[in-house]
Design a protein around this motif. Structure first.
Motif, mmCIF file in Angstrom:
data_model
loop_
_atom_site.group_PDB
_atom_site.id
_atom_site.type_symbol
_atom_site.label_atom_id
_atom_site.label_comp_id
_atom_site.label_asym_id
_atom_site.label_seq_id
_atom_site.Cartn_x
_atom_site.Cartn_y
_atom_site.Cartn_z
ATOM 1 N N GLY A 1 9.896 -2.922 0.061
ATOM 2 C CA GLY A 1 8.873 -2.239 -0.921
ATOM 3 C C GLY A 1 7.778 -3.123 -1.531
ATOM 4 N N ALA A 2 7.293 -4.367 -0.842
ATOM 5 C CA ALA A 2 6.761 -5.211 -0.882
ATOM 6 C C ALA A 2 5.534 -5.072 -0.265
ATOM 7 N N PHE A 3 4.214 -4.456 -0.900
ATOM 8 C CA PHE A 3 2.742 -3.829 0.008
ATOM 9 C C PHE A 3 1.692 -5.285 -0.342
ATOM 10 N N TRP B 1 7.090 7.649 -2.503
ATOM 11 C CA TRP B 1 8.975 7.773 -2.600
ATOM 12 C C TRP B 1 9.649 7.144 -2.417
ATOM 13 N N ILE B 2 9.408 5.632 -2.422
ATOM 14 C CA ILE B 2 9.705 4.172 -2.140
ATOM 15 C C ILE B 2 9.893 3.645 -3.828
#
Length: 152
Positions: A42-44, A53-54
């Protein structure tokens, strides 16, 4: 010693092409590896990249795992292109087939090992340094051979 034409049907060139293909595949692997790791953690990098959806997804540039993969990729990008160039010039020095193949293989194995001990299964810096230095010495040897061929 003078430069010779590369025999594009010869054993050295075929081996060079094979090694380069394996190194390029390795560098290409970083792209989906980084993307999958970003999704899993979950690291964008950008707000628009966040998948709705994350849960707990966030914009971050300091996720330890993602950044380790990116640093390994950057290290390849800083080393493999130089190898491609110097190995090409080295082939023009007329090296022995066995020596050229061995140098190409040692470099490739070292770069794969560097990735494994840095990004895949992190080990102490000594393992990474050993893989890096051996590949660096291979490039150094080939560079000296090219320089000698230019001036002898």
């Amino acid at each position: 010693m003078a430069f010779v034409e590369i025999d594009f049907h010869g054993e050295i060139f075929k081996h060079y092409a094979l090694i380069i293909a394996f190194l390029v595949l390795k560098m290409m692997f970083y792209v989906p590896w980084t993307a999958v790791t970003r999704i899993r953690r979950g690291a964008f990098a950008n707000p628009e990249d966040i998948l709705p959806w994350i849960q707990d997804a966030k914009v971050t540039h300091n996720d330890e795992v993602v950044e380790r993969i990116r640093r390994a990729h950057r290290n390849d990008l800083e080393n493999i292109p130089f190898f491609m160039v110097i190995a090409w010039l080295y082939m023009m020095t007329g090296p022995s087939v066995d020596l050229a193949k061995t140098l190409f293989e040692v470099f490739a194995v070292c770069r794969y090992m560097h990735t494994m001990v840095y990004a895949l299964f992190p080990l102490p810096a000594a393992a990474r340094s050993l893989a890096f230095m051996l590949a660096f010495l291979v490039m150094g040897y080939m560079t000296i051979c090219v320089l000698v061929s230019c001036y002898v």
